[in-house]
Enzyme design. Sequence first.
Site, mmCIF file in Angstrom:
data_model
loop_
_atom_site.group_PDB
_atom_site.id
_atom_site.type_symbol
_atom_site.label_atom_id
_atom_site.label_comp_id
_atom_site.label_asym_id
_atom_site.label_seq_id
_atom_site.Cartn_x
_atom_site.Cartn_y
_atom_site.Cartn_z
ATOM 1 N N ARG A 190 1.253 6.758 17.140
ATOM 2 C CA ARG A 190 1.042 7.733 16.075
ATOM 3 C C ARG A 190 1.695 9.093 16.328
ATOM 4 N NH1 ARG A 190 0.926 3.435 13.542
ATOM 5 N NH2 ARG A 190 -1.070 2.602 12.825
ATOM 6 N N ASP A 231 -6.579 6.529 12.662
ATOM 7 C CA ASP A 231 -5.180 6.907 12.478
ATOM 8 C C ASP A 231 -5.004 8.177 11.665
ATOM 9 O OD1 ASP A 231 -4.031 4.996 14.054
ATOM 10 O OD2 ASP A 231 -3.737 3.557 12.438
ATOM 11 N N SER A 279 -6.419 -6.986 8.755
ATOM 12 C CA SER A 279 -5.402 -5.935 8.789
ATOM 13 C C SER A 279 -4.670 -5.974 10.123
ATOM 14 C CB SER A 279 -6.070 -4.577 8.597
ATOM 15 O OG SER A 279 -5.150 -3.526 8.798
ATOM 16 N N ASP A 285 0.823 -1.216 0.000
ATOM 17 C CA ASP A 285 0.000 0.000 0.000
ATOM 18 C C ASP A 285 0.857 1.265 0.000
ATOM 19 O OD1 ASP A 285 -2.150 -1.663 0.005
ATOM 20 O OD2 ASP A 285 -2.938 -1.062 1.958
#
Length: 404
Positions: free
Chosen positions: A99, A128, A182, A17
């Site tokens: 993050r 996110d 995922s 990705d």
Amino acid sequence: MPDAPKKVVLAYSGGLDTSIILKWLQTELGCEVVTFTADLGQGEEVEPARKKAELMGLAPENIYIEDLREEFVRDFVFPMFRANAVYEGQYLLGTSIARPLISKRLVEIAAETGADAIAHGATGKGNDQVRFELSAYALNPNIKVIAPWRHWNFKSRTDLLNFAEQNQIPVPKDKKGEAPFSVDANLLHSSSEGKVLEDPNVEAPDYVYQRTISPMDAPDKVTEIEIGFERGDAVSINGKPLSPATLLTQLNQLAHDNGIGRIDIVENRFVGMKSRGVYETPGGTILLAAHRAIESITLDRGAGHLKDEMMPRYAELIYNGFWFAPEREMLQAAIDKSQEHVSGTVRLKLYKGNVIVVGRASPNSLYSEAHVTFEDDAGAYDQKDAEGFIRLNALRLRLLGQRK
């Protein structure tokens, strides 16, 4: 896309990705791209990302790969654990807390390289994207943020794979179809969402679990450990001083071997939808139990209860992406103040998914055996004092009772 930037720093995993995003930035927006790959203890080699970026035509000086494990645990995980932060009663915020560190480095690298934008691979449905962007804007109000999933015209996985093949991006054979779920991972946790996990009433398959053996398969034997704390942070295991990342790594292994740290939850995302996730926070589950145990003898009741009242708000701020917001920093200052005397040792037993506290000791302990003993307390406490205490506290209740 209007106002396309000239140079972009991309959060780059080296996976399919983000490789597609890299090429899209180059071909569709005409940007010069700098990649940033962070080693946060995700358990995968990060060096292959360098070779992948080079294959995509990037110069060596535009490829950043950094080991951030110590900074991650020291400056993000440990401050969060001082607060005993848990979102919605179960989630130890493993993805959320990574993050702001990634965003911090993206913004710093943008400044170092003269880039006018950063980019990430988060989708438009999840949390996110919010976390990356709120952190980035807090650190640099003028930074541009590119979120390709919100801008490009790809409508399906097939479109992405076609773009990859047209641009000579290697497509692993197992990526030809849909991934079964995922995964996001770092030194604190792994999270699995989507596909085979989307029905919250269907049990997660065994192969979903990344970091722990099943509690049912764990040894029929107790593992005993002792964790040392200084000012609220874990500093040793069984008397051996360890760096933050090394300590968490060892706790992860101990928890893995004893089937500790699995949860299967439905949570409320910041963007408004509910999502089901299977999360594993092995070492963090041990650390949380141990930290609460050492606080139980070192924190004053008023301070401890106030801290517990603040915790849900603090956890929600981290979950929603407000790590760099002033309210999180204000709460952190209060939490850190509360930890000044939270030092000592906690003894635990690990057994088939359970973390059992069996002892705690501190030079700063507020526990007074003289006051709580059922034996002769030698005048340490006059039980008659309780009568007046109860009468005063009962006064308003008696007045209410008379009115009724």
